[in-house]
Enzyme design. Structure first.
Site, PDB file in Angstrom:
ATOM      1  N   PHE A 165      19.321  -1.127  19.325  1.00  0.00           N
ATOM      2  CA  PHE A 165      17.944  -1.550  19.924  1.00  0.00           C
ATOM      3  C   PHE A 165      17.965  -3.161  19.480  1.00  0.00           C
ATOM      4  CE2 PHE A 165      16.667   2.715  19.548  1.00  0.00           C
ATOM      5  CZ  PHE A 165      16.376   3.121  20.485  1.00  0.00           C
ATOM      6  N   GLU A 183       0.859  -1.146   0.002  1.00  0.00           N
ATOM      7  CA  GLU A 183       0.057   0.010   0.007  1.00  0.00           C
ATOM      8  C   GLU A 183       0.903   1.362   0.096  1.00  0.00           C
ATOM      9  OE1 GLU A 183      -2.283  -0.268   3.587  1.00  0.00           O
ATOM     10  OE2 GLU A 183      -0.839   0.340   4.706  1.00  0.00           O
ATOM     11  N   ASN A 229       8.448   0.200  12.722  1.00  0.00           N
ATOM     12  CA  ASN A 229       7.070  -0.043  12.711  1.00  0.00           C
ATOM     13  C   ASN A 229       6.536  -0.698  13.899  1.00  0.00           C
ATOM     14  OD1 ASN A 229       6.986   0.859  10.026  1.00  0.00           O
ATOM     15  ND2 ASN A 229       8.034  -0.945   9.421  1.00  0.00           N
ATOM     16  N   GLU A 258      -6.146  -1.013   9.438  1.00  0.00           N
ATOM     17  CA  GLU A 258      -6.529  -2.505   9.591  1.00  0.00           C
ATOM     18  C   GLU A 258      -7.378  -2.407  10.921  1.00  0.00           C
ATOM     19  OE1 GLU A 258      -3.328  -5.021  11.413  1.00  0.00           O
ATOM     20  OE2 GLU A 258      -2.126  -3.230  11.681  1.00  0.00           O
TER      21      GLU A 258
END
Length: 669
Positions: free
Chosen positions: A348, A200, A235, A288
């Protein structure tokens, strides 16, 4: 109402569900793998059933074993938590066949909304605004490249069955497509058992804002305001808050009403979340619907006073909602920080091991604020490589956003975690970041503000003064209680020595005592440079947390003993401190500095993990940026790339091998 429920999950969410069930008078059953035999959720539940080996695919993801545990214990219903089987329609159907209630939506809603591709089709039909994209499954990298070209870069490649940032990659140009497609599909397969991905349009400067809904089996649906989840890394959400500092009442109402319409369109029942991407002009697009409880649900509970787990249980038992939309009121502000077992100073990367010390801040009232800590670990517990690296969800509520942020900063400064690496320093520094405090957010916040990663910070003048004052007060309190330090502490006249030097890392700071005595409670005026600070604390030697006041600042800091000094952690700063007499400081400056070993010709494993692949061969010439190896840890694949042009010498590891942190994967010529 149910007499006994089983929680088909682990960690903090299992503990969270148990707390509400216990308050409702419902008995609980925990399930556990080999790795979780001594876990907190097992200890908290009334009963516990072993369901298999450590990998989730052999335990928490095996529906038949969950059902067998229900039959064994007589559990009438199953709460799935989030992740694992929480959005598997087949699991819900299997429970129904056995006469066991699923505490969540019906299979039709899970199928319609749990699949990202199908959910967008339903959203379009329900006239919910959606992000431009291709609603079909992407077949291969060539197909991905063709579709991306039609949509226009940048694009987002996403796992159809994904969640939690797994199986998700951004492609900024054609060169990113092939590798992004392969990595997204591989992560989707290993995390969800489903390697379908779709594409998308990626919205530039987006904000991630979601609406919490509740629906029952009687046609009642309400929305409980929104959560802002824009602070993300790779994300994956890191910090969430409710409400959003960006939305006005009109946009909130429009998003809420669209969410309710979508829920009604699929006959939704239970708690659910409709996620939107919001652009700079407050245009919003459906992303979503999560047909389960969200990780960040506590912030909604804190501003509404509604226990979402209780509502899920009541809806599953057939009760109608006792709330109407007019009953929903948003009160104050709440912030949630996700504490992860990961090293912020190594980009991280995940960290595993035993929690040698785990001392979260006290829950409950803290001045005008409220502190809440949802956790599934305890001191001495093991952080496993098999599961998500979350340690806890620390939440604060206060009447205003800035008060909630200040309360979060104080709580993080006092959150003691030892034995593993963790992201508390990053979270603590974030609470002082001007852009975060002003609410100027986007999902690219971390990448934009920390383009080179999070590095150790250097305190400025004011911060140095606070750290020096904490170090000096702790040293004087400690020295005063030890008879054999009295000579160092006091002059020949018996008076307290006045002049000191505080060393913070490599900085030497002159300090002078003006008035006071080094006893507990401690109060003393200290001159740091030209500034005079009144320092007050009731800290005692051996306590890991120093709390008190330095000048006009309320300070909470962590102290860890070092050779001849202390390490002080405060607001994301971590400094080594020594308190010296002026003469000792002169001699200290002459001490040689030990240099770290040269590792420039080695590729070291940055975290404990599994070698997925080796992309090069011995003797191969490699250009900067090319892939050397892929290592998987805690369900995430990490691509290790060459930092410069080089020639591969010896390869020490092979695919399928488990490596410890800093293990040598390969050597360079």
């Amino acid at each position: 109402m149910f007499n006994k429920i089983l929680i088909a999950n682990r960690g903090e969410i299992a503990c969270r569900v148990i707390k509400t069930a216990r308050r409702m008078g419902i008995a609980t059953v925990a399930v556990y793998s080999d790795a979780d035999r001594d876990a907190l959720h097992v200890e908290m539940a009334d009963e516990a059933v072993h369901i298999g080996a450590a990998p989730a695919s052999e335990s928490y993801l095996v529906a038949d074993r969950i059902i067998a545990a229900c039959k064994l214990t007589g559990a009438e219903a199953v709460h799935p938590g989030y992740g694992f089987l929480s959005e598997r329609a087949s699991f819900c159907e299997a429970l129904e066949k056995e006469g066991i209630v699923f505490i969540g939506p019906k299979p039709r809603a899970i199928e319609a909304m749990g699949d990202k591709i199908e959910s967008k089709k339903f959203a379009n039909a329900a006239k919910v605004s959606t992000v431009p994209g291709h609603l079909g499954v992407i077949e291969d990298a060539d197909h991905a490249e063709r579709i991306a070209g039609e949509i226009g870069y940048p694009v987002m490649i996403k796992a159809s069955a994904g969640g939690g940032g797994k199986g998700m990659r951004i492609a900024w140009n054609q060169a990113d497509i092939s590798d992004g497609f392969d990595r997204a599909r591989s992560e989707a397969r290993s995390s969800f058992g489903d390697d379908r991905v779709f594409i998308e349009k990626y919205i530039v400067e987006p904000r991630h804002i979601e609406i919490q809904i509740l629906a029952d089996a009687h046609g009642n649906v309400v929305y409980l305001g929104e959560r802002e989840c824009s602070i993300q890394r790779r994300n994956q959400k890191v910090v969430e808050e409710a409400p959003s500092p960006f939305l006005g009442e009109a946009t909130r109402k429009a998003m809420g009403e669209q969410s309710v319409a979508l829920a009604k369109a699929v006959d939704y029942r239970s708690a659910g979340t409709v996620e939107f991407i919001v652009d700079r002009d407050r245009n919003f697009y459906f992303l979503e619907m999560n047909t389960r409880l969200q990780v960040e649900h506590p912030v909604t509970e804190l501003i509404t006073g509604i226990d979402l787990v209780e509502q899920m249980i009541r809806v599953a038992a057939g009760e109608p909602l006792a709330l109407t939309q007019d009953d929903i009121r948003l009160n104050g502000w709440a912030v949630e920080s996700r504490l992860y077992a990961e090293d912020p100073y190594r980009n991280f990367l995940p960290s595993i091991g035993r929690l040698t010390r785990y001392r979260p801040p006290a829950e409950g009232k803290a001045g005008n604020a409220i502190v809440r800590n949802d956790t599934g670990v305890f001191e001495g517990a093991e952080i496993s490589m098999y599961y998500d690296p979350m340690i806890a969800k620390l939440c604060t509520w206060a009447p205003t956003r800035l008060e909630a942020i200040e309360a979060m900063g104080q709580a993080l400064d006092g959150f003691v975690v030892d034995g593993i690496e963790h992201n508390v320093p990053f979270l603590a520094s974030l609470m002082k970041h001007s852009r975060w405090r002003e609410g100027r957010l986007s999902t690219g916040f971390i990448a934009e503000e920390y383009p080179d990663g999070f590095a150790p910070m250097t305190p400025d003048g004011v911060q140095q003064a606070v750290l020096a004052a904490v170090a000096l007060s702790a040293a004087l309190i400690d020295a005063n209680r030890r008879d054999y330090f009295k000579d160092r502490l006091r002059q020949s006249s018996g008076a307290i020595s006045e002049n000191w030097v505080v060393k913070l890392d490599d900085e030497y700071i002159a300090a002078r005592l003006l008035e006071g005595i080094p006893t507990v409670p401690f109060e003393m005026d200290i001159a740091i440079g030209d500034e005079i600070l009144n320092v007050v604390t009731d800290w005692r030697p051996g306590e890991p947390v120093w709390s008190g006041r330095v000048g006009n600042l309320r300070v909470t800091a962590q102290l860890r003993p070092l050779l001849n000094g202390q390490r002080i952690d405060w607001q994301g700063f971590s400094v080594k401190s020594k308190v010296l007499t002026p003469r000792h400081a002169e001699l200290d400056r002459l001490m040689p500095v030990k240099l770290p070993p040269d590792t420039s010709k080695l590729l070291l494993c940055p975290m404990p993990g599994l070698v997925v692949s080796i992309a090069v061969a011995e003797g191969q010439e490699v250009k900067a940026g090319e892939t050397l190896a892929v290592v998987e840890a805690m369900k995430m694949e990490n691509v290790l790339r060459a930092e410069r042009d080089l020639v591969v010498g010896k390869i020490n590891a092979k695919p399928g091998e488990s490596l410890a942190v800093d293990a040598v994967i390969m050597e360079f010529a």
